[in-house]
Scaffold this active site. Structure first.
Site, short mmCIF file in Angstrom:
data_model
loop_
_atom_site.label_atom_id
_atom_site.label_comp_id
_atom_site.label_asym_id
_atom_site.label_seq_id
_atom_site.Cartn_x
_atom_site.Cartn_y
_atom_site.Cartn_z
N GLU A 1 47.50 -48.40 24.21
CA GLU A 1 46.72 -47.17 24.34
C GLU A 1 47.09 -46.13 23.28
O GLU A 1 48.25 -45.85 23.04
CB GLU A 1 46.88 -46.55 25.75
CG GLU A 1 48.29 -46.41 26.26
CD GLU A 1 48.74 -47.60 27.08
OE1 GLU A 1 48.27 -48.72 26.83
OE2 GLU A 1 49.60 -47.42 27.95
N LYS B 1 56.45 -54.04 34.89
CA LYS B 1 55.99 -55.31 34.32
C LYS B 1 56.70 -56.51 34.94
O LYS B 1 56.11 -57.57 35.10
CB LYS B 1 56.15 -55.31 32.79
CG LYS B 1 55.52 -54.07 32.12
CD LYS B 1 54.12 -53.76 32.65
CE LYS B 1 53.70 -52.34 32.33
NZ LYS B 1 52.48 -51.93 33.10
N ASP C 1 49.19 -52.76 36.78
CA ASP C 1 49.64 -51.86 35.71
C ASP C 1 50.90 -51.13 36.12
O ASP C 1 51.17 -50.02 35.64
CB ASP C 1 48.51 -50.85 35.39
CG ASP C 1 48.75 -50.14 34.06
OD1 ASP C 1 48.15 -49.07 33.85
OD2 ASP C 1 49.55 -50.65 33.25
N ASP D 1 47.40 -55.34 32.73
CA ASP D 1 47.59 -54.55 31.52
C ASP D 1 48.93 -54.93 30.88
O ASP D 1 49.83 -55.45 31.53
CB ASP D 1 47.59 -53.05 31.86
CG ASP D 1 47.56 -52.17 30.60
OD1 ASP D 1 48.04 -51.03 30.66
OD2 ASP D 1 47.08 -52.66 29.55
N ASN D 2 49.08 -54.69 29.57
CA ASN D 2 50.36 -54.75 28.86
C ASN D 2 50.97 -56.13 28.76
O ASN D 2 52.21 -56.26 28.73
CB ASN D 2 51.39 -53.81 29.50
CG ASN D 2 50.86 -52.43 29.70
OD1 ASN D 2 50.76 -51.96 30.83
ND2 ASN D 2 50.49 -51.76 28.63
C1 LIG Z 1 56.76 -51.45 42.88
C2 LIG Z 1 55.84 -50.34 42.65
N1 LIG Z 1 54.98 -49.95 43.60
C3 LIG Z 1 54.15 -48.92 43.37
N2 LIG Z 1 54.09 -48.22 42.22
C4 LIG Z 1 54.93 -48.60 41.26
C5 LIG Z 1 55.83 -49.65 41.41
N3 LIG Z 1 56.52 -49.80 40.26
C6 LIG Z 1 56.10 -48.84 39.42
N4 LIG Z 1 55.13 -48.12 40.02
C7 LIG Z 1 54.39 -47.01 39.44
O1 LIG Z 1 53.53 -47.55 38.45
C8 LIG Z 1 53.62 -46.74 37.27
C9 LIG Z 1 54.47 -47.50 36.29
C10 LIG Z 1 53.92 -48.14 35.31
C11 LIG Z 1 54.79 -48.87 34.32
N5 LIG Z 1 54.03 -48.96 33.08
C12 LIG Z 1 54.67 -49.09 31.94
O2 LIG Z 1 55.88 -49.19 31.88
C13 LIG Z 1 53.86 -49.05 30.69
C14 LIG Z 1 54.55 -48.84 29.50
C15 LIG Z 1 53.86 -48.77 28.28
C16 LIG Z 1 54.60 -48.56 27.04
C17 LIG Z 1 54.32 -49.33 25.92
C18 LIG Z 1 55.04 -49.12 24.72
C19 LIG Z 1 56.02 -48.14 24.66
F1 LIG Z 1 56.70 -47.91 23.52
C20 LIG Z 1 56.29 -47.36 25.79
C21 LIG Z 1 55.59 -47.57 26.98
C22 LIG Z 1 52.46 -48.91 28.26
C23 LIG Z 1 51.78 -49.11 29.47
O3 LIG Z 1 50.42 -49.25 29.50
C24 LIG Z 1 52.47 -49.20 30.68
O4 LIG Z 1 51.74 -49.44 31.82
C25 LIG Z 1 54.30 -45.49 37.67
C26 LIG Z 1 55.27 -46.00 38.72
O5 LIG Z 1 55.69 -45.00 39.62
MG LIG Z 2 49.74 -50.06 31.33
#
Ligand SMILES: Cc1ncnc2c1ncn2[C@@H]1O[C@H](/C=C/CNC(=O)c2cc(-c3ccc(F)cc3)cc(O)c2O)C[C@H]1O
Ligand SMILES: [Mg+2]
Length: 214
Positions: free
Chosen positions: A199, A144, A141, A169-170
């Site tokens: 969600e 992406k 999650d 997810d997604n």
């Molecule tokens: C490489 C890496 N390692 C560890 N943590 C990492 C990482 N890359 C991101 N992360 C962490 O995961 C989290 C990121 C998640 C990314 N998830 C998303 O971008 C995401 C975006 C949406 C979404 C859908 C429609 C819309 F209009 C707007 C948004 C819905 C979701 O369920 C999501 O998970 C937080 C970040 O710090």
């Molecule tokens: Mg998600």
């Protein structure tokens, strides 16, 4: 410089949920996201599917990529069998700090290890650092475009075994096209799509469950 959304989400948990009651923590976050501020937690509808897959796998070792505020971390950890353990990777220290407090409020800190850092940096060190042989369950999650590189890295590091269940997810919104193509075409995976909704909205989204065949 007010508070961040994760900090407001944490405050909603501390004000509305009962310490040690993981169901009330989940309900408090869902209430906050539905009635106050949308946040990118897997949510209640996809969360129900996540619950059913975790219950079916009943993992001793589980990995989550992308902790954010710890909502799915709590959903997974509350369903782990005795001795089960969840490692969750989060590279944003502010998110990790909020997640640790959400997980503690749910009383699940003994089953969960929040590891700060990038998944690509950490995956090659999970075995030596945490004594993990392989994972029974992986929840994806995080960013992406990193789903595909990270499962290839998990394969290369020998952290997947015959029967390991990946749940992503997604896969529709925002979408993970390269990951989907790979797990659906590869002879090494048996994939199934669970249709649902983004969600707290009516937009289409879903989870892809992929069993690693070795
Ligand atoms: C490489 C890496 N390692 C560890 N943590 C990492 C990482 N890359 C991101 N992360 C962490 O995961 C989290 C990121 C998640 C990314 N998830 C998303 O971008 C995401 C975006 C949406 C979404 C859908 C429609 C819309 F209009 C707007 C948004 C819905 C979701 O369920 C999501 O998970 C937080 C970040 O710090
Ligand atoms: Mg998600």
């Amino acid at each position: 410089t007010g508070t961040t959304r994760p900090q407001r989400l944490l405050r909603a948990v501390q004000e509305r949920a009962t310490r040690g009651d993981s169901e009330s923590v989940i309900a408090a976050i869902d209430h906050f996201c539905r009635h106050q501020e949308w946040a990118m937690n897997v949510g209640d509808e996809k969360g129900f599917i996540l619950d059913s897959v975790v219950s079916e796998v009943s993992p001793q070792t589980a990995l989550e990529l992308g902790t954010y505020c710890g909502y799915s971390t709590v959903r997974i950890a509350r369903l782990l069998p005795p001795g089960g353990h969840l490692i969750t990777l989060e590279f944003n220290p502010n998110y990790a700090a909020v997640a640790r407090q959400v997980i503690a409020w749910a009383g699940l800190e003994d089953m969960v290890q929040v590891v700060e850092g990038a998944s690509g940096d950490w995956i090659p060190h999970l075995r030596e650092h945490f004594g993990i042989e392989s994972f029974d369950f992986v929840f994806l999650d995080h960013w992406k475009e990193l789903y595909l590189p990270d499962i290839k890295l998990l394969e290369e590091c020998g952290l997947l075994r015959k029967g390991t269940v990946l749940l992503a997810d997604n896969v529709v919104c925002p979408g993970t096209p390269d990951y989907l193509e790979y797990v659906r075409k590869s002879q090494s995976y048996e994939s199934h799509y669970f249709g649902s909704h983004l969600e707290y909205t009516r937009a289409e989204d879903g989870l892809e469950k992929s069993v690693y065949l070795g």
